[in-house]
Design an enzyme around this catalytic site. Structure first.
Site, short mmCIF file in Angstrom:
data_model
loop_
_atom_site.label_atom_id
_atom_site.label_comp_id
_atom_site.label_asym_id
_atom_site.label_seq_id
_atom_site.Cartn_x
_atom_site.Cartn_y
_atom_site.Cartn_z
N GLY A 150 0.80 -1.21 0.00
CA GLY A 150 0.00 0.00 0.00
C GLY A 150 0.84 1.26 0.00
O GLY A 150 1.31 1.73 -1.04
N CYS A 151 1.04 1.82 1.18
CA CYS A 151 1.68 3.14 1.28
C CYS A 151 3.17 3.10 0.96
O CYS A 151 3.73 4.09 0.49
CB CYS A 151 1.42 3.74 2.65
SG CYS A 151 -0.34 4.09 2.92
N VAL A 152 3.83 1.96 1.21
CA VAL A 152 5.24 1.87 0.84
C VAL A 152 5.37 1.88 -0.68
O VAL A 152 6.17 2.64 -1.25
CB VAL A 152 5.90 0.60 1.43
CG1 VAL A 152 7.32 0.43 0.89
CG2 VAL A 152 5.92 0.68 2.95
N THR A 155 4.51 5.34 -2.14
CA THR A 155 5.58 6.30 -1.87
C THR A 155 6.80 5.99 -2.72
O THR A 155 7.48 6.91 -3.22
CB THR A 155 5.93 6.30 -0.38
OG1 THR A 155 4.76 6.65 0.37
CG2 THR A 155 7.04 7.29 -0.07
#
Length: 212
Positions: A150-152, A155
């Site tokens: 997800g966020c990794v 980013t």
């Protein structure tokens, strides 16, 4: 194609390394209580990832490499939640004031370290992170955090898109299921970033001594 043929196909297309730059920063993405509290729907059993990230952070602090943290924080009525909040029901854990948004035990933020609060997966989207890194003269962003898929990943892609070198520390990222964790590490390493082990990242940080 067989597994060997698939591996050869990927190696032929994507077997390349960027390498570290000269001016790194370390980011710890969304290491918050929600992923460590068994009563929370976001619980992911990622203690090992946090422990690894803290060891990388220790090396970064010794080298005076900037350390950045992200968290997800929404208006108490989720007025800034948008489609992400609408789709992902567990994000209610990050309404402003929720204890699930607190830092877990062992993750104390120092006064000279930056916290970037966000509402979407990428640490760059809707934040000043890119401008901050540019102002600091950063060329390399070392990524740790939750969750890998997800966020990794979001980013990581935006790190690459903004012109910074993405270095993803495998041991310091975590997900609630090994399949998306490994698949996304594989894909990031193929297309966007260099995925490295904790020891490799720490060895690199030990060569750095920098000031902003």
């Amino acid at each position: 194609m067989s597994q060997d043929e698939l591996s050869d196909n990927y190696k032929r297309a994507y077997d390349n390394r960027i390498g570290y730059g000269q001016r790194p920063a370390l980011i710890l993405i969304d290491f918050v209580e929600a992923y460590f509290d068994r009563s929370c729907s976001l619980y992911a059993g990622v203690d090992a990832a946090l422990a690894s990230a803290l060891r990388v952070r220790a090396a970064a602090r010794i080298a005076k490499v900037p350390v950045i943290y992200t968290n997800v924080v929404y208006h108490p009525l989720a007025l800034d939640g948008g489609r992400f909040y609408q789709k992902a029901k567990p994000l209610k854990s990050f309404l402003c004031g929720s204890p699930m948004g607190a830092w877990p035990k062992g993750l104390e933020v120092a006064d000279d370290e930056l916290v970037v609060s966000k509402q979407y997966p990428s640490a760059f989207f809707g934040t000043s992170l890119a401008s901050t890194l540019t102002t600091w003269g950063i060329d390399t962003l070392i990524l740790t955090g939750l969750t890998t898929s997800g966020c990794v990943r979001a980013t990581c892609v935006d790190t690459c898109s903004h012109g910074f070198i993405p270095i993803v520390v495998r041991d310091a990222c975590g997900d609630r299921h090994p399949a998306p964790h490994e698949a996304n590490l594989f894909d990031m390493d193929a297309k966007y970033a260099d995925v490295v082990g904790e020891a490799d990242a720490i060895a690199y940080l030990e060569t750095r001594t920098q000031t902003r």
